[in-house]
Structures are given as structure tokens and as C-alpha cells.
Design a protein around this motif. Structure first.
Motif, mmCIF file in Angstrom:
data_model
loop_
_atom_site.group_PDB
_atom_site.id
_atom_site.type_symbol
_atom_site.label_atom_id
_atom_site.label_comp_id
_atom_site.label_asym_id
_atom_site.label_seq_id
_atom_site.Cartn_x
_atom_site.Cartn_y
_atom_site.Cartn_z
ATOM 1 N N GLY A 1 -17.299 84.755 12.156
ATOM 2 C CA GLY A 1 -16.252 84.587 10.838
ATOM 3 C C GLY A 1 -17.483 84.573 9.926
ATOM 4 N N ILE A 2 -16.362 84.894 8.939
ATOM 5 C CA ILE A 2 -16.914 84.837 7.196
ATOM 6 C C ILE A 2 -16.004 84.694 6.901
ATOM 7 C CG2 ILE A 2 -18.239 86.052 4.915
ATOM 8 C CD1 ILE A 2 -19.396 88.455 6.747
ATOM 9 N N SER A 3 -16.041 82.677 6.001
ATOM 10 C CA SER A 3 -15.037 81.779 5.321
ATOM 11 C C SER A 3 -15.858 81.952 3.458
ATOM 12 C CB SER A 3 -15.007 80.446 6.232
ATOM 13 O OG SER A 3 -16.285 79.770 4.968
ATOM 14 N N GLY A 4 -14.936 82.208 3.091
ATOM 15 C CA GLY A 4 -14.325 81.594 2.275
ATOM 16 C C GLY A 4 -15.949 81.179 0.901
ATOM 17 N N ALA A 5 -16.695 80.335 1.800
ATOM 18 C CA ALA A 5 -17.786 79.184 0.722
ATOM 19 C C ALA A 5 -19.111 80.079 0.483
ATOM 20 C CB ALA A 5 -18.536 78.291 1.602
ATOM 21 N N SER A 6 -19.616 79.942 -0.489
ATOM 22 C CA SER A 6 -20.405 80.622 -0.957
ATOM 23 C C SER A 6 -21.524 80.972 -0.194
ATOM 24 C CB SER A 6 -21.594 80.300 -2.496
ATOM 25 O OG SER A 6 -22.754 80.942 -2.581
ATOM 26 N N GLY A 7 -22.323 82.337 -0.593
ATOM 27 C CA GLY A 7 -23.115 82.576 0.850
ATOM 28 C C GLY A 7 -22.735 83.446 2.027
ATOM 29 N N ALA B 1 -8.526 85.922 20.232
ATOM 30 C CA ALA B 1 -7.859 84.877 19.889
ATOM 31 C C ALA B 1 -7.006 83.471 21.268
ATOM 32 C CB ALA B 1 -5.908 84.922 19.352
ATOM 33 N N SER B 2 -7.838 84.723 22.790
ATOM 34 C CA SER B 2 -7.065 84.799 23.785
ATOM 35 C C SER B 2 -8.662 83.782 24.524
ATOM 36 C CB SER B 2 -6.627 85.256 24.351
ATOM 37 O OG SER B 2 -6.940 85.091 25.792
ATOM 38 N N GLY B 3 -8.508 83.008 25.360
ATOM 39 C CA GLY B 3 -9.663 81.866 25.704
ATOM 40 C C GLY B 3 -10.364 83.669 27.403
ATOM 41 N N SER B 4 -9.073 84.153 28.072
ATOM 42 C CA SER B 4 -9.752 84.913 28.679
ATOM 43 C C SER B 4 -10.308 86.283 27.956
ATOM 44 C CB SER B 4 -8.047 86.022 29.269
ATOM 45 O OG SER B 4 -7.370 86.731 27.907
ATOM 46 N N PHE B 5 -10.366 86.314 26.790
ATOM 47 C CA PHE B 5 -11.492 87.622 26.566
ATOM 48 C C PHE B 5 -12.709 86.386 25.962
ATOM 49 C CE2 PHE B 5 -13.223 89.850 23.027
ATOM 50 C CZ PHE B 5 -12.752 90.836 23.229
ATOM 51 N N ARG B 6 -12.967 87.223 27.562
ATOM 52 C CA ARG B 6 -14.393 86.742 27.236
ATOM 53 C C ARG B 6 -15.815 87.367 25.757
ATOM 54 N NH1 ARG B 6 -17.611 89.527 32.455
ATOM 55 N NH2 ARG B 6 -16.328 91.153 31.607
ATOM 56 N N THR B 7 -16.612 86.172 25.187
ATOM 57 C CA THR B 7 -17.513 86.393 24.274
ATOM 58 C C THR B 7 -18.441 85.453 24.630
ATOM 59 O OG1 THR B 7 -16.351 84.424 23.043
ATOM 60 C CG2 THR B 7 -15.657 86.401 22.734
ATOM 61 N N MET B 8 -19.235 84.828 23.647
ATOM 62 C CA MET B 8 -21.077 84.312 24.445
ATOM 63 C C MET B 8 -20.823 83.526 23.484
ATOM 64 S SD MET B 8 -24.133 86.516 22.047
ATOM 65 C CE MET B 8 -24.188 88.151 22.735
ATOM 66 N N GLY B 9 -19.403 83.460 22.525
ATOM 67 C CA GLY B 9 -19.292 82.503 20.945
ATOM 68 C C GLY B 9 -18.994 83.158 20.198
ATOM 69 N N MET B 10 -19.255 82.067 19.150
ATOM 70 C CA MET B 10 -18.595 83.095 18.020
ATOM 71 C C MET B 10 -20.010 81.339 16.230
ATOM 72 S SD MET B 10 -15.050 81.686 15.907
ATOM 73 C CE MET B 10 -14.563 82.725 14.288
ATOM 74 N N ILE B 11 -19.920 82.206 15.408
ATOM 75 C CA ILE B 11 -21.139 82.124 14.484
ATOM 76 C C ILE B 11 -19.915 81.971 13.184
ATOM 77 C CG2 ILE B 11 -22.286 84.084 14.295
ATOM 78 C CD1 ILE B 11 -24.555 82.246 12.815
ATOM 79 N N VAL B 12 -19.527 80.933 12.328
ATOM 80 C CA VAL B 12 -19.242 81.254 11.020
ATOM 81 C C VAL B 12 -19.962 81.194 9.441
ATOM 82 C CG1 VAL B 12 -17.216 79.976 10.081
ATOM 83 C CG2 VAL B 12 -16.941 80.041 12.385
ATOM 84 N N ALA B 13 -20.191 82.003 9.060
ATOM 85 C CA ALA B 13 -21.573 82.056 8.099
ATOM 86 C C ALA B 13 -21.104 82.543 7.556
ATOM 87 C CB ALA B 13 -22.731 82.562 8.940
ATOM 88 N N PRO B 14 -20.391 82.147 5.841
ATOM 89 C CA PRO B 14 -20.696 80.359 5.526
ATOM 90 C C PRO B 14 -19.350 80.312 6.405
ATOM 91 C CG PRO B 14 -20.164 81.379 4.015
ATOM 92 C CD PRO B 14 -20.549 82.654 4.685
ATOM 93 N N CYS B 15 -19.832 78.420 6.546
ATOM 94 C CA CYS B 15 -18.543 78.016 6.467
ATOM 95 C C CYS B 15 -18.129 77.314 5.755
ATOM 96 C CB CYS B 15 -18.894 77.682 7.881
ATOM 97 S SG CYS B 15 -16.892 76.507 9.029
ATOM 98 N N SER B 16 -16.965 77.304 4.890
ATOM 99 C CA SER B 16 -16.338 76.376 3.786
ATOM 100 C C SER B 16 -15.763 74.772 4.794
ATOM 101 C CB SER B 16 -15.335 77.165 3.041
ATOM 102 O OG SER B 16 -14.173 77.532 4.443
#
Length: 204
Positions: A12-18, A77-92
Motif C-alpha cells: 500500500g502507498i498512502s499519501g504521506a511524504s516518502g 479485500a478477502s481473508g481467503s486470498f492468501r498473501t504473505m502480509g502487507m506493507i504500507v510504505a509510506p503510511c500516513s
């Protein structure tokens, strides 16, 4: 099993600087052969224009698959979809606060909420300073919920010679939290010789 056959990493890329941190996460994952699912917030599109010469399309092309922030029916958006996790960079702070509340309004924060409920790693590269008491309490709530708060702070012991090296060290250390080892990271006791009798990293 190759990395691309493994569960993907949600970015995820949010609106913070960076915004460069999110870009380097995508580029690092491509180098490592790790699939990525990207979601960029509307505010991040503005930051992208201010901090880089890249278009949204060019950023999305760095990911294996890109999702619209309004697409709450996307796989991530669903927990049944397998992922290794999530990173939000940057996170506002706004994104951080919405995740902490559990009342999510976009795909980015919904995907983060799903990551928490499925007990998968959620790494938030929070970009804000100074922090007031409300920010700190929100971080405590997130930590209690299982998130990792990982502000992109410079590691001066790595002797960075450029801004790019500082960014890469922070990104690489964040990827360590998913078990991903990226070559640009300089490691104490490996690339950096530990001095006999010197305090360990983080000690005074």
C-alpha cells in the motif's frame, strides 16, 4: 517452489511524504522474484506528482497486479486470498488511524484490516514527526493488534553515502520482517564489522 509461486506481498502507498519507499519496495520485490499486489491511495497520487516524475500508470507497472483504491471487491479485500502480509510504505497518520479504528473506507485500509484479522504481518512505515499523544496512542493500539510500526529512520551505522542508500536500508529492513533478504541491506556483523567492546545497535 519459486518466489512467484508463493503468496504475494500486498503493498500500500498512502499519501504521506516518502513515496520513494513504496517504489523501492516494489522494485526490491521484483528483484527478489516476489509477486506484489499494489493499491495506491488518492492522496498518494498527489504526493507522487510532487515528489517524482512518474505517472500513476508507471508506478502500477512496477507491481505484479495493481488495484483501484475504490475496488473493495478486489482479491486482497478477502481473508481467503492468501498473501504473505502487507506493507504500507509510506503510511500516513490518517491511514494508520483508520486501520486502528477498524472502520475502513478504502481498499488500502480494508486490505490492512484483513491482514490483521488473518494474523499475517502488517508493517507500517509511518511518516510523521513530531508525534503528539494521539499518534502515540494509535501506534500502541496497532502494536497491540499485531501490526509492526517501522518508521523509515536512517541507519547511520551503515555509513550511507547517498539518500538512495538510506532509503534502501530502511526498505530492506522492513522486508526482513517478511523473511525477504534484499542484497542492498548492510548488516551488522556481516557487511559491517562489529567492533569488540562496542555497544550493540540500539544501546547507549
Amino acid at each position: 517452489m519459486s518466489n512467484l509461486e508463493q503468496a504475494p506481498l500486498v503493498v500500500g502507498i498512502s499519501g504521506a511524504s516518502g513515496v520513494v519507499y513504496g517504489l523501492r519496495v516494489l522494485e526490491a520485490c521484483r528483484e527478489l522474484g516476489v509477486a506484489t499486489h499494489l493499491v495506491v491511495s488518492r492522496s498518494a497520487v498527489l504526493t507522487l506528482a510532487q515528489e517524482t516524475d512518474l505517472t500513476l500508470g508507471e508506478v502500477q507497472a512496477k507491481a505484479t497486479l495493481a488495484h483501484r483504491t475504490a475496488d473493495i471487491g478486489a482479491a486482497i479485500a478477502s481473508g481467503s486470498f492468501r498473501t504473505m502480509g502487507m506493507i504500507v510504505a509510506p503510511c500516513s497518520v490518517r491511514t494508520m488511524s483508520e486501520i486502528a479504528s477498524g472502520v475502513t473506507s478504502t481498499l488500502l485500509t480494508r486490505a490492512a484490516d484483513v491482514t490483521l484479522k488473518e494474523r499475517r504481518p502488517l508493517v507500517l512505515m509511518v511518516r510523521e514527526t513530531p508525534l503528539h499523544l494521539g499518534h502515540l496512542r494509535t501506534m500502541v493500539r496497532l502494536a497491540e493488534m499485531g501490526a509492526v510500526i517501522a518508521p523509515p529512520l536512517p541507519a547511520f551505522y551503515a555509513r550511507p553515502a547517498s539518500l538512495e542508500q538510506m532509503v534502501d536500508q530502511s526498505v530492506g529492513r522492513a522486508l526482513d520482517l517478511f523473511g525477504l533478504s534484499w542484497k542492498p541491506v548492510r548488516r551488522w556483523g556481516e557487511d559491517i564489522a562489529a567492533l569488540e567492546g562496542a555497544p550493540s545497535n540500539g544501546e547507549e
